[in-house]
Write an enzyme that holds these catalytic residues in place. Structure first.
Site, PDB file in Angstrom:
ATOM      1  N   GLY A  45       0.802  -1.231   0.000  1.00 46.91           N
ATOM      2  CA  GLY A  45       0.000   0.000   0.000  1.00 46.91           C
ATOM      3  C   GLY A  45       0.827   1.269   0.000  1.00 46.91           C
ATOM      4  N   GLY A  46       2.085   1.153   0.445  1.00 46.01           N
ATOM      5  CA  GLY A  46       2.988   2.303   0.350  1.00 46.01           C
ATOM      6  C   GLY A  46       2.595   3.468   1.249  1.00 46.01           C
ATOM      7  N   GLY A 118      14.869  -3.644  -1.258  1.00 48.51           N
ATOM      8  CA  GLY A 118      15.447  -4.174  -2.496  1.00 48.51           C
ATOM      9  C   GLY A 118      16.435  -3.213  -3.127  1.00 48.51           C
ATOM     10  N   ILE A 187       0.425  19.025   1.689  1.00 50.26           N
ATOM     11  CA  ILE A 187       0.516  18.262   2.944  1.00 50.26           C
ATOM     12  C   ILE A 187       0.360  19.195   4.145  1.00 50.26           C
ATOM     13  CG2 ILE A 187       2.063  16.906   4.430  1.00 50.26           C
ATOM     14  CD1 ILE A 187       3.149  15.545   1.986  1.00 50.26           C
ATOM     15  N   GLY A 273       7.912  19.461   0.839  1.00 53.89           N
ATOM     16  CA  GLY A 273       8.069  18.710  -0.395  1.00 53.89           C
ATOM     17  C   GLY A 273       8.579  17.308  -0.133  1.00 53.89           C
ATOM     18  N   ARG A 274       8.661  16.530  -1.200  1.00 54.55           N
ATOM     19  CA  ARG A 274       9.144  15.153  -1.093  1.00 54.55           C
ATOM     20  C   ARG A 274      10.287  14.939  -2.081  1.00 54.55           C
ATOM     21  NH1 ARG A 274       5.993  11.750   1.960  1.00 54.55           N
ATOM     22  NH2 ARG A 274       6.879   9.947   0.880  1.00 54.55           N
ATOM     23  N   HIS A 446     -30.188  19.378 -10.443  1.00 57.39           N
ATOM     24  CA  HIS A 446     -30.403  20.600  -9.661  1.00 57.39           C
ATOM     25  C   HIS A 446     -31.124  20.249  -8.368  1.00 57.39           C
ATOM     26  CE1 HIS A 446     -31.229  24.773  -8.708  1.00 57.39           C
ATOM     27  NE2 HIS A 446     -32.474  24.401  -8.431  1.00 57.39           N
TER      28      HIS A 446
HETATM   29  P1  NAI Z   1       4.607  20.832  -1.833  1.00 54.25           P
HETATM   30  O1  NAI Z   1       5.709  20.946  -2.791  1.00 54.25           O
HETATM   31  O2  NAI Z   1       3.212  20.696  -2.287  1.00 54.25           O
HETATM   32  O3  NAI Z   1       4.626  22.073  -0.831  1.00 54.25           O
HETATM   33  C1  NAI Z   1       5.749  22.426  -0.088  1.00 54.25           C
HETATM   34  C2  NAI Z   1       5.617  23.882   0.263  1.00 54.25           C
HETATM   35  O4  NAI Z   1       6.649  24.219   1.152  1.00 54.25           O
HETATM   36  C3  NAI Z   1       5.730  24.814  -0.934  1.00 54.25           C
HETATM   37  O5  NAI Z   1       4.634  25.689  -0.907  1.00 54.25           O
HETATM   38  C4  NAI Z   1       7.051  25.520  -0.713  1.00 54.25           C
HETATM   39  O6  NAI Z   1       7.050  26.824  -1.222  1.00 54.25           O
HETATM   40  C5  NAI Z   1       7.174  25.487   0.792  1.00 54.25           C
HETATM   41  N1  NAI Z   1       8.529  25.532   1.310  1.00 54.25           N
HETATM   42  C6  NAI Z   1       9.623  24.900   0.835  1.00 54.25           C
HETATM   43  N2  NAI Z   1      10.693  25.140   1.609  1.00 54.25           N
HETATM   44  C7  NAI Z   1      10.262  25.938   2.610  1.00 54.25           C
HETATM   45  C8  NAI Z   1      10.886  26.535   3.741  1.00 54.25           C
HETATM   46  N3  NAI Z   1      12.167  26.328   4.000  1.00 54.25           N
HETATM   47  N4  NAI Z   1      10.137  27.316   4.558  1.00 54.25           N
HETATM   48  C9  NAI Z   1       8.828  27.518   4.297  1.00 54.25           C
HETATM   49  N5  NAI Z   1       8.196  26.990   3.249  1.00 54.25           N
HETATM   50  C10 NAI Z   1       8.897  26.202   2.418  1.00 54.25           C
HETATM   51  O7  NAI Z   1       5.028  19.611  -0.891  1.00 54.25           O
HETATM   52  P2  NAI Z   1       4.222  18.839   0.215  1.00 54.25           P
HETATM   53  O8  NAI Z   1       3.039  19.590   0.676  1.00 54.25           O
HETATM   54  O9  NAI Z   1       5.238  18.427   1.212  1.00 54.25           O
HETATM   55  O10 NAI Z   1       3.714  17.585  -0.586  1.00 54.25           O
HETATM   56  C11 NAI Z   1       4.653  16.706  -1.197  1.00 54.25           C
HETATM   57  C12 NAI Z   1       4.043  15.986  -2.355  1.00 54.25           C
HETATM   58  O11 NAI Z   1       3.001  15.123  -1.948  1.00 54.25           O
HETATM   59  C13 NAI Z   1       3.490  16.931  -3.377  1.00 54.25           C
HETATM   60  O12 NAI Z   1       3.967  16.538  -4.642  1.00 54.25           O
HETATM   61  C14 NAI Z   1       2.023  16.738  -3.288  1.00 54.25           C
HETATM   62  O13 NAI Z   1       1.385  16.909  -4.529  1.00 54.25           O
HETATM   63  C15 NAI Z   1       1.880  15.312  -2.773  1.00 54.25           C
HETATM   64  N6  NAI Z   1       0.677  15.195  -1.977  1.00 54.25           N
HETATM   65  C16 NAI Z   1      -0.528  15.229  -2.564  1.00 54.25           C
HETATM   66  C17 NAI Z   1      -1.669  15.173  -1.825  1.00 54.25           C
HETATM   67  C18 NAI Z   1      -2.970  15.236  -2.509  1.00 54.25           C
HETATM   68  O14 NAI Z   1      -3.026  15.033  -3.695  1.00 54.25           O
HETATM   69  N7  NAI Z   1      -4.037  15.539  -1.817  1.00 54.25           N
HETATM   70  C19 NAI Z   1      -1.640  15.092  -0.368  1.00 54.25           C
HETATM   71  C20 NAI Z   1      -0.335  15.098   0.141  1.00 54.25           C
HETATM   72  C21 NAI Z   1       0.768  15.146  -0.645  1.00 54.25           C
END
Ligand code: NAI
Length: 472
Positions: A45-46, A118, A187, A273-274, A446
């Site tokens: 499931g990761g 792995g 996130i 971010g990731r 509606h």
């Molecule tokens: P993100 O890249 O969406 O947001 C990270 C935010 O942190 C950005 O707005 C950035 O400007 C800010 N940031 C970076 N360095 C910083 C710093 N030093 N101080 C303050 N702000 C800073 O990354 P996030 O939210 O960690 O998500 C990671 C990945 O997981 C994304 O690719 C996201 O699309 C995915 N994800 C998707 C979800 C969904 O589809 N509902 C839910 C959770 C994650």
């Protein structure tokens, strides 16, 4: 390889058991391949299932009910009493049931699930270091679906449990009185929504000049406004430069436009971010190219530079989304089985499951302006939606972008309750080449929020009756 290693020979090995990996494994097995699916954890499931999409949605549901009950006009409930263990158990039950489902689906297909970490040991072998020893898997083809990990800012006190990544935050160890969220991305905002509803005073610090920096600002605005009313502070154009672990809390120092004086928080979430896991899978030994950021470059067939090794999901690039990964996993499996498949979607929807939700797909205005793409815009304000008003949530809007002249749908962005469900119509419309007229002529129920898509299209067509736009 250790001399006591178990040997396994398969047609396809899949490294990573998240949505990309298990979709690839199941599709490959259904297409007649002998498949091994390798995952470092004890359960398929990761991140998505265990410490991401699913547990966060379970907790966001709890948050939604708490907030809706508190805001219901004319009905007064007693303040909620939160049994944190029961909330955790209920979330855990959802995850356990889904994980058991995946285990069953793997068994039904005779997919060999190998638990352990792995690494490639050559272009045809993968060594898995598991709890019960080493397994050496010899394969004809491979699909790398090894995902991503939370990005870390150097110099923070990671040994201190009060500094959390998203996985730790979703464990819900307690409800901190004061929570600092670093990163106003998807996130950060989803977890801020959960903790705020449970009673934490939340501060969000974001280095860009708006929350969700990649998203059109008009769509972010209703969410930013609501969060501003519910959070302790939202600090834009601000970074955290230092976190000092003290007995009474984590003391954060800020730089930028936001708070200048250091503040102490009970917990801090880092969500900036990731980072893809490309550098930790022994890619070198297989000759697979990994770029400086840890991504594996692939073509439309999800093939790496090594023709019999594919890669899918977070590890191949943005957007890092489960639904992208699973679609790519299926395509990679089909390519391996000799089908003429490729991954070229018209749009990949993105959803922030915040309150209100924000969802977008296809072209954004930000991107159109940056790349000089011409577009026509139609925005339907939910203040004119009977359903939104009945829900007491008329702050939303539905925005559609069309190609000038043809009025073919190019992009959509929606903010409002349920936006994550509503965006699916726009994705289908874009994939089918829908024109504004098609969206208008499809009869929508509606009163519903889905009508807002049709009404935005009517604005583009000049045929709207629910608003007065002046005579055309
Ligand atoms: P993100 O890249 O969406 O947001 C990270 C935010 O942190 C950005 O707005 C950035 O400007 C800010 N940031 C970076 N360095 C910083 C710093 N030093 N101080 C303050 N702000 C800073 O990354 P996030 O939210 O960690 O998500 C990671 C990945 O997981 C994304 O690719 C996201 O699309 C995915 N994800 C998707 C979800 C969904 O589809 N509902 C839910 C959770 C994650």
């Amino acid at each position: 390889m250790r001399p006591d290693a178990v040997e396994l020979r398969v047609d396809v090995v899949i490294l990573g058991g998240g949505p990309g990996g298990y979709a690839a494994a199941f599709r490959a097995a259904d297409l007649g391949k002998r498949v091994a699916l390798v995952d470092a954890s004890g359960s398929l499931g990761g991140v998505c299932l265990h410490v991401g999409c699913i547990p966060s949605k379970a907790l966001l549901h709890t948050a939604k009910v708490i907030v809706e009950a508190a805001e219901l006009p004319g009905v007064k409930f007693a303040p909620p009493q939160i049994d944190l263990k029961a909330v955790r158990d209920s979330k855990g039950m959802v995850v356990t049931r889904l994980a058991a489902g995946l285990k069953g689906l793997a068994r039904q297909r005779d997919v060999s699930v190998v638990h352990g970490r792995g690494r490639f040991s050559s272009a045809r072998t993968l060594a898995v270091d598991g709890p019960e020893g080493e397994t050496s898997i010899r394969f004809e083809q491979a699909i790398i679906a090894a995902g991503s990990s939370p990005t870390r800012i150097p110099g923070l006190p990671y040994d201190d449990k009060r500094l959390m990544d998203s996985s730790a935050a979703l464990e819900l160890a307690d409800i901190p009185a004061r929570l600092l969220v670093i990163g106003g991305g998807v996130i950060g905002l989803e977890i801020a929504t959960i903790y705020q509803a449970l009673g934490s005073r939340v501060t969000i610090v974001e280095m860009a000049d708006q929350l969700l920096p990649g998203v059109d600002s008009d769509v972010v605005q209703p969410l930013a406004k609501r969060l501003a009313g519910r959070c302790e502070a939202i600090l834009l154009k601000t970074r955290v430069t230092q976190i000092e672990p003290l007995a009474e809390g984590l003391r954060a120092t800020f730089a930028g436009s936001g708070l200048t004086s250091p503040q102490t928080y009970d917990r801090v979430l880092l969500a900036v971010g990731r980072t893809p896991n490309g550098k930790s899978i022994g890619a070198d030994a297989a000759g697979v190219e990994v770029d400086a950021d840890g991504f594996i470059p692939v073509d439309e067939q999800l093939r790496s530079n090594v023709a019999h090794i594919h890669a899918v999901g977070d590890i191949v690039g943005q957007p890092m989304l489960a639904h992208k990964a699973s679609q790519q996993g299926k395509v990679a499996a089909e390519v391996i089985a000799g089908h003429a498949a490729s991954f070229e979607p018209g749009a990949i929807p993105c959803v922030a499951y915040t309150d209100p939700e924000i969802a977008w797909m296809g072209l954004t205005e930000q991107e159109a302006k940056r790349t000089g793409v011409a577009y026509e815009k139609a925005v339907f304000p939910w203040a004119a939606s009977g359903r939104a008003m009945a829900l007491g949530r008329s702050e939303g809007l539905t925005k559609l972008l069309f190609e000038p002249g043809s009025r073919r749908l190019m992009g959509a962005a929606i903010v409002g309750v349920g936006a994550g469900e509503l965006i699916a119509e726009a994705v289908l419309g874009l994939e089918l080449g829908a024109l504004a007229a098609d969206l208008c002529l499809a009869v929508h129920p509606h009163p519903s929020l889905s009508e807002t898509v049709a009404m935005a299209a009517e604005i583009a067509e000049g045929s709207i009756t629910d608003l007065y736009m002046g005579r055309k």
